[in-house]
Design a protein around this motif. Sequence first.
Motif, PDB file in Angstrom:
ATOM      1  N   TYR A   1     103.032-103.246  31.940  1.00  0.00           N
ATOM      2  CA  TYR A   1     101.772-104.006  31.901  1.00  0.00           C
ATOM      3  C   TYR A   1     100.831-103.423  30.841  1.00  0.00           C
ATOM      4  O   TYR A   1     100.249-104.165  30.038  1.00  0.00           O
ATOM      5  CB  TYR A   1     101.099-103.975  33.270  1.00  0.00           C
ATOM      6  CG  TYR A   1      99.760-104.668  33.299  1.00  0.00           C
ATOM      7  CD1 TYR A   1      99.668-106.057  33.396  1.00  0.00           C
ATOM      8  CD2 TYR A   1      98.569-103.930  33.214  1.00  0.00           C
ATOM      9  CE1 TYR A   1      98.428-106.696  33.409  1.00  0.00           C
ATOM     10  CE2 TYR A   1      97.342-104.555  33.220  1.00  0.00           C
ATOM     11  CZ  TYR A   1      97.263-105.946  33.319  1.00  0.00           C
ATOM     12  OH  TYR A   1      96.048-106.566  33.322  1.00  0.00           O
TER      13      TYR A   1
ATOM     14  N   LYS B   1     110.167-106.357  30.416  1.00  0.00           N
ATOM     15  CA  LYS B   1     110.917-106.017  31.622  1.00  0.00           C
ATOM     16  C   LYS B   1     110.558-104.614  32.104  1.00  0.00           C
ATOM     17  O   LYS B   1     110.317-103.709  31.299  1.00  0.00           O
ATOM     18  CB  LYS B   1     112.425-106.079  31.353  1.00  0.00           C
ATOM     19  CG  LYS B   1     112.939-107.467  30.973  1.00  0.00           C
ATOM     20  CD  LYS B   1     113.181-108.300  32.212  1.00  0.00           C
ATOM     21  CE  LYS B   1     113.894-109.605  31.860  1.00  0.00           C
ATOM     22  NZ  LYS B   1     114.187-110.404  33.058  1.00  0.00           N
ATOM     23  N   ALA B   2     110.569-104.426  33.412  1.00  0.00           N
ATOM     24  CA  ALA B   2     110.375-103.116  34.018  1.00  0.00           C
ATOM     25  C   ALA B   2     111.481-102.883  35.042  1.00  0.00           C
ATOM     26  O   ALA B   2     111.762-103.761  35.864  1.00  0.00           O
ATOM     27  CB  ALA B   2     109.008-103.024  34.687  1.00  0.00           C
TER      28      ALA B   2
ATOM     29  N   GLN C   1     106.486-100.652  36.113  1.00  0.00           N
ATOM     30  CA  GLN C   1     105.698-101.891  36.049  1.00  0.00           C
ATOM     31  C   GLN C   1     104.315-101.628  35.458  1.00  0.00           C
ATOM     32  O   GLN C   1     103.807-102.430  34.662  1.00  0.00           O
ATOM     33  CB  GLN C   1     105.595-102.506  37.442  1.00  0.00           C
ATOM     34  CG  GLN C   1     106.897-103.103  37.942  1.00  0.00           C
ATOM     35  CD  GLN C   1     106.828-103.576  39.379  1.00  0.00           C
ATOM     36  OE1 GLN C   1     106.036-103.059  40.193  1.00  0.00           O
ATOM     37  NE2 GLN C   1     107.656-104.548  39.727  1.00  0.00           N
ATOM     38  N   GLU C   2     103.717-100.509  35.825  1.00  0.00           N
ATOM     39  CA  GLU C   2     102.409-100.156  35.268  1.00  0.00           C
ATOM     40  C   GLU C   2     102.521 -99.923  33.762  1.00  0.00           C
ATOM     41  O   GLU C   2     101.681-100.375  32.973  1.00  0.00           O
ATOM     42  CB  GLU C   2     101.873 -98.898  35.955  1.00  0.00           C
ATOM     43  CG  GLU C   2     100.509 -98.450  35.433  1.00  0.00           C
ATOM     44  CD  GLU C   2     100.042 -97.152  36.064  1.00  0.00           C
ATOM     45  OE1 GLU C   2      98.918 -96.721  35.735  1.00  0.00           O
ATOM     46  OE2 GLU C   2     100.785 -96.559  36.860  1.00  0.00           O
TER      47      GLU C   2
ATOM     48  N   ASP D   1     107.231 -98.857  40.445  1.00  0.00           N
ATOM     49  CA  ASP D   1     105.776 -99.015  40.274  1.00  0.00           C
ATOM     50  C   ASP D   1     105.315 -98.418  38.950  1.00  0.00           C
ATOM     51  O   ASP D   1     104.496 -99.019  38.235  1.00  0.00           O
ATOM     52  CB  ASP D   1     105.023 -98.349  41.431  1.00  0.00           C
ATOM     53  CG  ASP D   1     105.141 -99.111  42.741  1.00  0.00           C
ATOM     54  OD1 ASP D   1     105.538-100.290  42.705  1.00  0.00           O
ATOM     55  OD2 ASP D   1     104.851 -98.512  43.799  1.00  0.00           O
TER      56      ASP D   1
END
Length: 323
Positions: free
Chosen positions: A43, A49-50, A39-40, A36
Amino acid sequence: MKIGVLGAGGIARLVSATLKRMPEVECYAVASRSLDKAQEFAYDLGFTKAYGSYEEMLSDENVELVYITTIHSLHYEHAMLAISHGKPVICEKPFCVNAKELKSLFEYAKKQNVFITEAIWTRYMPMRNTIDEVIASGIIGKPVTLTANLGYSAGGVERLAKNELAGGALLDIGVYPINFALMHFGNDYTSVTSDVVFTENNVDMQSCIILKYADGRMAVITSTFCASADRKGIIWGTNGYIVTENVNNCQGIKVYDKEHNELASYSTPEQISGYEYEFLSAIKAISLNQLECPEMPHEESLRVMVLMDRVRSDWGLEYPNDR
């Protein structure tokens, strides 16, 4: 060059904002122990890629250069992991916690034929050369004394406050004025003396280190995490002196004569933030199949670490990584 950022903390975000503006790199991947969080981060900063584990990102064949941003007690582990995957590495300062770790890391990188360098940004900045050129010009006469200080009110920061995380001011903050002194006065000091104040958690909150050279020069290095310092680096000579604004990111220098009259000033060149130079140097070195950067060769990183080991030994300061 596709960059993979290992760690998604504050310094990773700060440097990635610079990477986004560099045409020479692509903000490709970020890895955190929390998917998470990765991904944050991806973004917010435009990464493609995360990954929720470091191993996953390092297994991505598209990652061409890994930037390690985790706390320094984990630098050795994470750099070794990246090298084991054949990934070139830029590792945040301090490179490791002690010289034993660093020697092992360099030996492994050489064996694997993998590039690695330390992200001590002041070593790569153009103003470093400007200061040396002013000294070499003779305008201040013979250099006699150097003072360099760095301090922040940061005692509540976890990675600084805990001995088990190799905390303290020396490794995190003191590394900058130490590098300033060694860059401009050299490594051939003949004696080292120091004193320190500890916290109740057995980390150094502030210290002073004095390097004495055979020709009589002295360098006085101060670091603290309990006060905001003026961050100046000053080189006194027989005919004048040089004042560097901020040893952590030079904001310009001024030259004065013995009567304190300003003789010259030099502005920092326009830049994104200053972080870009270490990446540009790494990209160039990798393109030339080199295993280190000329601005901060492995031998020099090791000299800095040996000095910090020495003063910690004098203080009786030991970390879990030392055992």
